[in-house]
Scaffold this motif. Structure first.
Motif, PDB file in Angstrom:
ATOM      1  N   GLY A  13      -7.141 -21.983 -43.164  1.00 49.36           N
ATOM      2  CA  GLY A  13      -8.383 -22.730 -43.024  1.00 49.36           C
ATOM      3  C   GLY A  13      -9.123 -22.418 -41.744  1.00 49.36           C
ATOM      4  O   GLY A  13     -10.185 -23.000 -41.483  1.00 49.36           O
ATOM      5  N   ARG A  14      -8.608 -21.508 -40.930  1.00 47.97           N
ATOM      6  CA  ARG A  14      -9.296 -21.136 -39.696  1.00 47.97           C
ATOM      7  C   ARG A  14     -10.575 -20.338 -40.002  1.00 47.97           C
ATOM      8  O   ARG A  14     -10.620 -19.589 -40.975  1.00 47.97           O
ATOM      9  N   PRO A  15     -11.583 -20.450 -39.101  1.00 49.03           N
ATOM     10  CA  PRO A  15     -12.674 -19.480 -39.166  1.00 49.03           C
ATOM     11  C   PRO A  15     -12.129 -18.071 -38.940  1.00 49.03           C
ATOM     12  O   PRO A  15     -11.084 -17.891 -38.295  1.00 49.03           O
ATOM     13  N   ALA A  16     -12.821 -17.074 -39.456  1.00 54.75           N
ATOM     14  CA  ALA A  16     -12.314 -15.711 -39.413  1.00 54.75           C
ATOM     15  C   ALA A  16     -12.017 -15.232 -37.998  1.00 54.75           C
ATOM     16  O   ALA A  16     -10.980 -14.603 -37.743  1.00 54.75           O
ATOM     17  N   ALA A  17     -12.903 -15.509 -37.048  1.00 51.51           N
ATOM     18  CA  ALA A  17     -12.710 -15.022 -35.682  1.00 51.51           C
ATOM     19  C   ALA A  17     -11.473 -15.637 -35.045  1.00 51.51           C
ATOM     20  O   ALA A  17     -10.726 -14.959 -34.320  1.00 51.51           O
ATOM     21  N   GLU A  18     -11.229 -16.917 -35.321  1.00 51.47           N
ATOM     22  CA  GLU A  18     -10.060 -17.583 -34.747  1.00 51.47           C
ATOM     23  C   GLU A  18      -8.781 -17.126 -35.444  1.00 51.47           C
ATOM     24  O   GLU A  18      -7.719 -17.031 -34.815  1.00 51.47           O
ATOM     25  N   ALA A  19      -8.869 -16.839 -36.729  1.00 51.44           N
ATOM     26  CA  ALA A  19      -7.710 -16.286 -37.432  1.00 51.44           C
ATOM     27  C   ALA A  19      -7.343 -14.926 -36.871  1.00 51.44           C
ATOM     28  O   ALA A  19      -6.156 -14.606 -36.683  1.00 51.44           O
ATOM     29  N   GLU A  20      -8.342 -14.109 -36.583  1.00 46.87           N
ATOM     30  CA  GLU A  20      -8.088 -12.773 -36.046  1.00 46.87           C
ATOM     31  C   GLU A  20      -7.359 -12.855 -34.711  1.00 46.87           C
ATOM     32  O   GLU A  20      -6.447 -12.059 -34.444  1.00 46.87           O
ATOM     33  N   ILE A  21      -7.742 -13.804 -33.871  1.00 51.91           N
ATOM     34  CA  ILE A  21      -7.075 -13.966 -32.578  1.00 51.91           C
ATOM     35  C   ILE A  21      -5.594 -14.287 -32.780  1.00 51.91           C
ATOM     36  O   ILE A  21      -4.718 -13.715 -32.123  1.00 51.91           O
ATOM     37  N   ALA A  22      -5.299 -15.211 -33.693  1.00 48.52           N
ATOM     38  CA  ALA A  22      -3.901 -15.586 -33.941  1.00 48.52           C
ATOM     39  C   ALA A  22      -3.111 -14.423 -34.532  1.00 48.52           C
ATOM     40  O   ALA A  22      -1.966 -14.180 -34.135  1.00 48.52           O
ATOM     41  N   LEU A  23      -3.695 -13.714 -35.477  1.00 51.76           N
ATOM     42  CA  LEU A  23      -2.983 -12.595 -36.099  1.00 51.76           C
ATOM     43  C   LEU A  23      -2.719 -11.478 -35.086  1.00 51.76           C
ATOM     44  O   LEU A  23      -1.666 -10.841 -35.114  1.00 51.76           O
ATOM     45  N   ASP A  24      -3.654 -11.262 -34.187  1.00 54.04           N
ATOM     46  CA  ASP A  24      -3.434 -10.277 -33.122  1.00 54.04           C
ATOM     47  C   ASP A  24      -2.265 -10.686 -32.238  1.00 54.04           C
ATOM     48  O   ASP A  24      -1.452  -9.850 -31.825  1.00 54.04           O
ATOM     49  N   ARG A  25      -2.169 -11.979 -31.967  1.00 59.58           N
ATOM     50  CA  ARG A  25      -1.110 -12.458 -31.081  1.00 59.58           C
ATOM     51  C   ARG A  25       0.272 -12.254 -31.677  1.00 59.58           C
ATOM     52  O   ARG A  25       1.245 -12.009 -30.958  1.00 59.58           O
ATOM     53  N   VAL A  26       0.378 -12.372 -32.990  1.00 56.55           N
ATOM     54  CA  VAL A  26       1.688 -12.179 -33.631  1.00 56.55           C
ATOM     55  C   VAL A  26       1.879 -10.754 -34.133  1.00 56.55           C
ATOM     56  O   VAL A  26       2.900 -10.435 -34.750  1.00 56.55           O
ATOM     57  N   GLY A  27       0.898  -9.889 -33.888  1.00 51.90           N
ATOM     58  CA  GLY A  27       1.031  -8.490 -34.268  1.00 51.90           C
ATOM     59  C   GLY A  27       0.949  -8.229 -35.750  1.00 51.90           C
ATOM     60  O   GLY A  27       1.519  -7.263 -36.249  1.00 51.90           O
ATOM     61  N   LEU A  28       0.207  -9.078 -36.468  1.00 50.49           N
ATOM     62  CA  LEU A  28       0.101  -8.921 -37.919  1.00 50.49           C
ATOM     63  C   LEU A  28      -1.254  -8.308 -38.247  1.00 50.49           C
ATOM     64  O   LEU A  28      -2.276  -8.989 -38.360  1.00 50.49           O
ATOM     65  N   ASP A  29      -1.269  -7.006 -38.388  1.00 45.97           N
ATOM     66  CA  ASP A  29      -2.486  -6.252 -38.648  1.00 45.97           C
ATOM     67  C   ASP A  29      -2.607  -6.028 -40.149  1.00 45.97           C
ATOM     68  O   ASP A  29      -1.881  -5.220 -40.735  1.00 45.97           O
ATOM     69  N   LEU A  30      -3.530  -6.740 -40.772  1.00 47.96           N
ATOM     70  CA  LEU A  30      -3.687  -6.686 -42.225  1.00 47.96           C
ATOM     71  C   LEU A  30      -5.099  -6.226 -42.588  1.00 47.96           C
ATOM     72  O   LEU A  30      -6.054  -6.506 -41.861  1.00 47.96           O
ATOM     73  N   PRO A  31      -5.251  -5.571 -43.722  1.00 45.91           N
ATOM     74  CA  PRO A  31      -6.603  -5.200 -44.166  1.00 45.91           C
ATOM     75  C   PRO A  31      -7.409  -6.454 -44.508  1.00 45.91           C
ATOM     76  O   PRO A  31      -6.846  -7.475 -44.931  1.00 45.91           O
ATOM     77  N   PRO A  32      -8.720  -6.406 -44.331  1.00 50.39           N
ATOM     78  CA  PRO A  32      -9.559  -7.589 -44.569  1.00 50.39           C
ATOM     79  C   PRO A  32      -9.379  -8.202 -45.954  1.00 50.39           C
ATOM     80  O   PRO A  32      -9.447  -9.432 -46.108  1.00 50.39           O
ATOM     81  N   GLU A  33      -9.133  -7.361 -46.964  1.00 46.34           N
ATOM     82  CA  GLU A  33      -9.012  -7.893 -48.327  1.00 46.34           C
ATOM     83  C   GLU A  33      -7.729  -8.686 -48.539  1.00 46.34           C
ATOM     84  O   GLU A  33      -7.571  -9.355 -49.567  1.00 46.34           O
ATOM     85  N   SER A  34      -6.811  -8.653 -47.555  1.00 41.86           N
ATOM     86  CA  SER A  34      -5.560  -9.408 -47.667  1.00 41.86           C
ATOM     87  C   SER A  34      -5.598 -10.717 -46.892  1.00 41.86           C
ATOM     88  O   SER A  34      -4.580 -11.414 -46.820  1.00 41.86           O
ATOM     89  N   VAL A  35      -6.759 -11.045 -46.319  1.00 37.08           N
ATOM     90  CA  VAL A  35      -6.878 -12.240 -45.480  1.00 37.08           C
ATOM     91  C   VAL A  35      -8.011 -13.119 -45.993  1.00 37.08           C
ATOM     92  O   VAL A  35      -9.159 -12.673 -46.106  1.00 37.08           O
ATOM     93  N   PHE A  36      -7.686 -14.375 -46.297  1.00 36.87           N
ATOM     94  CA  PHE A  36      -8.689 -15.373 -46.682  1.00 36.87           C
ATOM     95  C   PHE A  36      -8.766 -16.432 -45.596  1.00 36.87           C
ATOM     96  O   PHE A  36      -7.733 -16.979 -45.176  1.00 36.87           O
ATOM     97  N   THR A  37      -9.988 -16.727 -45.145  1.00 38.67           N
ATOM     98  CA  THR A  37     -10.221 -17.700 -44.086  1.00 38.67           C
ATOM     99  C   THR A  37     -11.261 -18.718 -44.554  1.00 38.67           C
ATOM    100  O   THR A  37     -11.756 -18.663 -45.685  1.00 38.67           O
ATOM    101  N   MET A  38     -11.620 -19.608 -43.645  1.00 39.43           N
ATOM    102  CA  MET A  38     -12.679 -20.568 -43.930  1.00 39.43           C
ATOM    103  C   MET A  38     -13.981 -19.872 -44.327  1.00 39.43           C
ATOM    104  O   MET A  38     -14.783 -20.413 -45.105  1.00 39.43           O
ATOM    105  N   ASP A  39     -14.201 -18.678 -43.803  1.00 40.20           N
ATOM    106  CA  ASP A  39     -15.451 -17.970 -44.037  1.00 40.20           C
ATOM    107  C   ASP A  39     -15.461 -17.185 -45.347  1.00 40.20           C
ATOM    108  O   ASP A  39     -16.489 -16.612 -45.715  1.00 40.20           O
ATOM    109  N   SER A  40     -14.322 -17.124 -46.034  1.00 38.09           N
ATOM    110  CA  SER A  40     -14.265 -16.397 -47.304  1.00 38.09           C
ATOM    111  C   SER A  40     -14.983 -17.180 -48.403  1.00 38.09           C
ATOM    112  O   SER A  40     -15.105 -18.403 -48.341  1.00 38.09           O
ATOM    113  N   ASP A  41     -15.428 -16.457 -49.405  1.00 35.64           N
ATOM    114  CA  ASP A  41     -16.216 -17.061 -50.473  1.00 35.64           C
ATOM    115  C   ASP A  41     -15.314 -17.634 -51.557  1.00 35.64           C
ATOM    116  O   ASP A  41     -15.401 -17.264 -52.734  1.00 35.64           O
TER     117      ASP A  41
END
Length: 300
Positions: A183-211
């Protein structure tokens, strides 16, 4: 759970699963309400509203806490436990909280409470406290000084210990397709994923900003199953709504695929009580942490 779940893909929530948000998002909820409306609730009590359902978005949780505080001033005669129970019975979420307040207060009291309810300022204060001045300016595009918060205050986003061990991350990625639903906004999700080293393609990540509708609606989880061509998928979360998302996906999927809900005890739900709550809403497994996941799953 004695028998591992057999899956093709694993989808992870972020908050309470990959990073600990007790001193970030939840702190921002209670402190935002205190700063804007002069009163708040204990941080430990937020779980009662989370359990009511419909509060995947912590901005909505903030608004609901503020509305509860203002309604209490106008005569609402319910403690937070009772309030949360009625919100759940009314359908959950912010709409449920508004309905409870509207039914409980006479028209004059209700209008006074609603007139004081400043969701715009609550949102801005929440984001400023959570992000800190620099990220607030960058991500929100607003002047952090306009809110009157000391420049040295805030930045709770930097107080999020990581929960996902590198060995777990690599074990999951080597055996399964891995996605994220948060449920995070995309930018905040990216920060968290970077911190845990989880680099995923955009199509594998759904956030608050997804349609797609947010949890517990199953749309995003169904879409991830499509993208992974998965016949069985495990969704790992830290709230009852996360489990409900997997249950809803299983019940509505036209292709009859398997969706498993896995709860972890590193968020607001902890101990044996947390385990029982998960099981009551249909969890297929309850784990101490995300790092128990490799032993709880096996490739299908």
């Amino acid at each position: 759970m004695n028998t591992p779940l057999r899956v093709d893909a694993v989808v992870l929530d972020v908050d309470g699963v990959l990073v600990d948000v007790a001193d970030s998002y939840r702190r921002a909820v209670v402190e935002s309400v205190e700063r804007v409306h002069g009163d708040t609730v204990p941080k430990t009590d937020l779980q009662r509203l989370k359990d009511a359902g419909g509060f995947n978005n912590d901005w909505d949780l903030t608004y609901a806490v503020a509305l509860y505080v203002l309604a209490r001033r106008e005569g609402l005669d319910r403690d937070l436990d009772s309030f949360a129970d009625v919100v759940a019975a009314t359908g959950g979420g912010l709409e449920g909280a508004e309905t409870v307040v509207a039914d409980a207060l006479d028209p004059d009291c209700r209008e006074r409470a609603l007139a004081e309810w400043d969701r715009e300022r609550l949102h801005a204060t929440f984001q400023r406290l959570y992000l800190g001045p620099d990220l607030y300016r960058e991500l929100e595009g607003d002047d952090p000084d306009a809110l009157g918060i000391d420049p040295d205050e805030g930045g709770f986003i930097h107080d999020e210990p990581t929960l996902l061990d590198p060995d777990t991350r690599e074990a999951l990625r080597s055996r399964f397709d891995v996605g994220v639903l948060t449920g995070r906004p995309a930018a905040e999700a990216e920060i968290a994923l970077d911190r845990v080293g989880l680099d995923l393609p955009p199509e594998s990540v759904f956030t608050m900003d997804s349609d797609h509708p947010g949890k517990p609606e199953p749309d995003a989880l169904l879409a991830l199953a499509d993208r992974f061509d998965a016949h069985a998928l495990a969704f790992v979360g830290d709230t009852l709504d996360d489990i409900r998302t997997a249950v809803n996906a299983r019940e509505t999927d036209p292709d009859g695929r398997e969706f498993y809900g896995v709860g972890v005890l590193t968020g607001g739900l902890t101990g044996e009580e947390g385990r029982r709550k998960y099981e009551r809403v249909g969890a297929d497994a309850v784990l101490e942490s995300v790092n128990d996941l490799p032993d709880a799953l096996e490739p299908r």
